[in-house]
Design an enzyme around this catalytic site. Structure first.
Site, PDB file in Angstrom:
ATOM      1  N   ASP A  44      19.972   9.859 -27.064  1.00 22.77           N
ATOM      2  CA  ASP A  44      20.136  10.964 -28.019  1.00 22.77           C
ATOM      3  C   ASP A  44      20.482  12.263 -27.287  1.00 22.77           C
ATOM      4  OD1 ASP A  44      17.627  11.411 -26.960  1.00 22.77           O
ATOM      5  OD2 ASP A  44      16.575  11.437 -28.883  1.00 22.77           O
ATOM      6  N   SER A  45      20.595  12.190 -25.944  1.00 22.66           N
ATOM      7  CA  SER A  45      21.170  13.302 -25.184  1.00 22.66           C
ATOM      8  C   SER A  45      22.606  13.562 -25.636  1.00 22.66           C
ATOM      9  CB  SER A  45      21.135  13.008 -23.685  1.00 22.66           C
ATOM     10  OG  SER A  45      21.666  11.735 -23.411  1.00 22.66           O
ATOM     11  N   ASP A  83      18.903   4.885 -28.431  1.00 24.20           N
ATOM     12  CA  ASP A  83      17.719   5.699 -28.744  1.00 24.20           C
ATOM     13  C   ASP A  83      17.443   5.719 -30.242  1.00 24.20           C
ATOM     14  OD1 ASP A  83      16.323   6.810 -26.605  1.00 24.20           O
ATOM     15  OD2 ASP A  83      17.809   8.387 -26.291  1.00 24.20           O
ATOM     16  N   LYS A 111      15.238   2.411 -27.574  1.00 22.35           N
ATOM     17  CA  LYS A 111      14.289   3.209 -26.783  1.00 22.35           C
ATOM     18  C   LYS A 111      13.593   4.185 -27.722  1.00 22.35           C
ATOM     19  CE  LYS A 111      15.600   6.511 -23.703  1.00 22.35           C
ATOM     20  NZ  LYS A 111      14.992   7.729 -24.284  1.00 22.35           N
ATOM     21  N   GLU A 113      10.335   7.406 -27.675  1.00 22.35           N
ATOM     22  CA  GLU A 113       9.529   8.293 -26.826  1.00 22.35           C
ATOM     23  C   GLU A 113       8.061   8.246 -27.231  1.00 22.35           C
ATOM     24  OE1 GLU A 113      11.125  12.267 -26.742  1.00 22.35           O
ATOM     25  OE2 GLU A 113      13.121  11.569 -26.153  1.00 22.35           O
ATOM     26  N   GLU A 180      10.144  10.180 -17.214  1.00 24.60           N
ATOM     27  CA  GLU A 180      10.953  11.402 -17.111  1.00 24.60           C
ATOM     28  C   GLU A 180      10.120  12.550 -16.556  1.00 24.60           C
ATOM     29  OE1 GLU A 180      13.601  12.340 -20.287  1.00 24.60           O
ATOM     30  OE2 GLU A 180      14.095  14.297 -19.435  1.00 24.60           O
TER      31      GLU A 180
HETATM   32  O1  KIV Z   1      18.695  10.571 -24.212  1.00 22.07           O
HETATM   33  C1  KIV Z   1      18.775  10.301 -23.004  1.00 22.07           C
HETATM   34  O2  KIV Z   1      19.843  10.385 -22.424  1.00 22.07           O
HETATM   35  C2  KIV Z   1      17.552   9.879 -22.310  1.00 22.07           C
HETATM   36  C3  KIV Z   1      17.509   9.712 -20.850  1.00 22.07           C
HETATM   37  C4  KIV Z   1      16.396   8.945 -20.301  1.00 22.07           C
HETATM   38  C5  KIV Z   1      18.507  10.094 -19.947  1.00 22.07           C
HETATM   39  O3  KIV Z   1      16.585   9.661 -22.950  1.00 22.07           O
END
Ligand code: KIV
Length: 256
Positions: A44-45, A83, A111, A113, A180
């Site tokens: 989500d970056s 993400d 993924k 968080e 991270e």
């Molecule tokens: O969103 C992202 O790019 C990340 C990283 C671990 C680089 O969560």
């Protein structure tokens, strides 16, 4: 054990160091796949480096689906992880619906968080056969509450909490965990105690693999680069030079 968990635990046992990068579109994902990257994260970056937001908190599930489809069309061999964006995995039903949509878009896993507080969500997903990469330490989706990108694990309380988070996500069935901005000695120690691989970002070289935002590594987002990134190219300059050369040719007009 789900498929990715089995593969990634075995890879760690065999001492394989994982190479992971983000990608958000077809050409860059294809180049990464052709270069032998193990894991491609549709992170989500993309909120910052593709969509121009100040952080990841405005990224929607639709944004993630759109970019995951593009990446999945390109990738033949790497693991593709997408993400779950902020706000779509606060309860097991929402997490399952959103994760299934990302898998239908072509991701092999998702993924999310959070540590202990997300263990229930991780188990709900893994029990349904969805592979999960966990993410602990600095959590970009909580940037507003955190007040910045701060290093984690400096106090004994934070270190204990991170150890417990790492153990909790492993128990819940995650196939790996992103660390991270965790202090390097702590990241090394966590990596030593887990059976699943740790994938570090700004957490030193004691992790079982490394991940970076592609744009930081190739110099495609020159307006901001985290301190811990060692750039390998300056693509922004290559693009500016090429575009300026093209513009000069066009402005010269036809040769007579
Ligand atoms: O969103 C992202 O790019 C990340 C990283 C671990 C680089 O969560």
């Amino acid at each position: 054990m789900n498929l990715l968990q089995k593969d990634y635990t075995r890879a760690k046992k065999e001492g394989k160091i994982l190479v992971a990068l983000t990608a958000y579109d077809y050409p860059l994902a294809r180049l990464l796949d052709e270069s032998g990257v193990d894991l491609i994260l549709v992170g989500d970056s993309l909120g910052m480096v593709v969509l121009g937001y100040p952080d990841t908190t405005s990224v929607s599930l639709n944004d993630m689906l759109h970019h995951t489809r593009a990446v999945a069309r390109a990738v033949e061999r790497a693991t593709v992880v997408a993400d779950l964006p902020k706000g779509v995995y606060d309860d097991p039903e929402g997490a399952l619906t959103s994760a299934r949509a990302l898998i239908a878009a072509g991701a092999h896993g998702v993924k999310l968080e959070g540590g202990q507080e997300r263990a229930g969500i991780i188990s709900a997903l893994t029990k349904e056969g969805i592979s999960v990469l966990a993410h602990i330490g600095m959590l970009p989706q909580h940037i507003h509450e955190e007040g910045g990108y701060k290093i984690k694990g400096r106090t004994p309380q934070q270190a204990d909490r991170l150890f417990e988070d790492a153990a909790a996500v492993e128990r819940a069935g995650a196939f790996g965990v992103v660390l991270e901005l965790v202090t390097p000695p702590l990241a090394r120690e966590i990596s030593r105690t887990l059976a699943i691989p740790t994938i570090g970002i700004g957490s030193g070289d004691g992790c079982d693999g490394q991940i970076r935002v592609l744009h930081d590594v190739i110099g495609l987002y020159p307006w901001f680069r985290p301190k811990f990134v060692e750039p390998k190219a300056d693509v922004a300059t290559v693009i500016r030079d090429a575009v300026q050369s093209y513009a000069r040719d066009v402005r010269k007009g036809p040769e007579v």
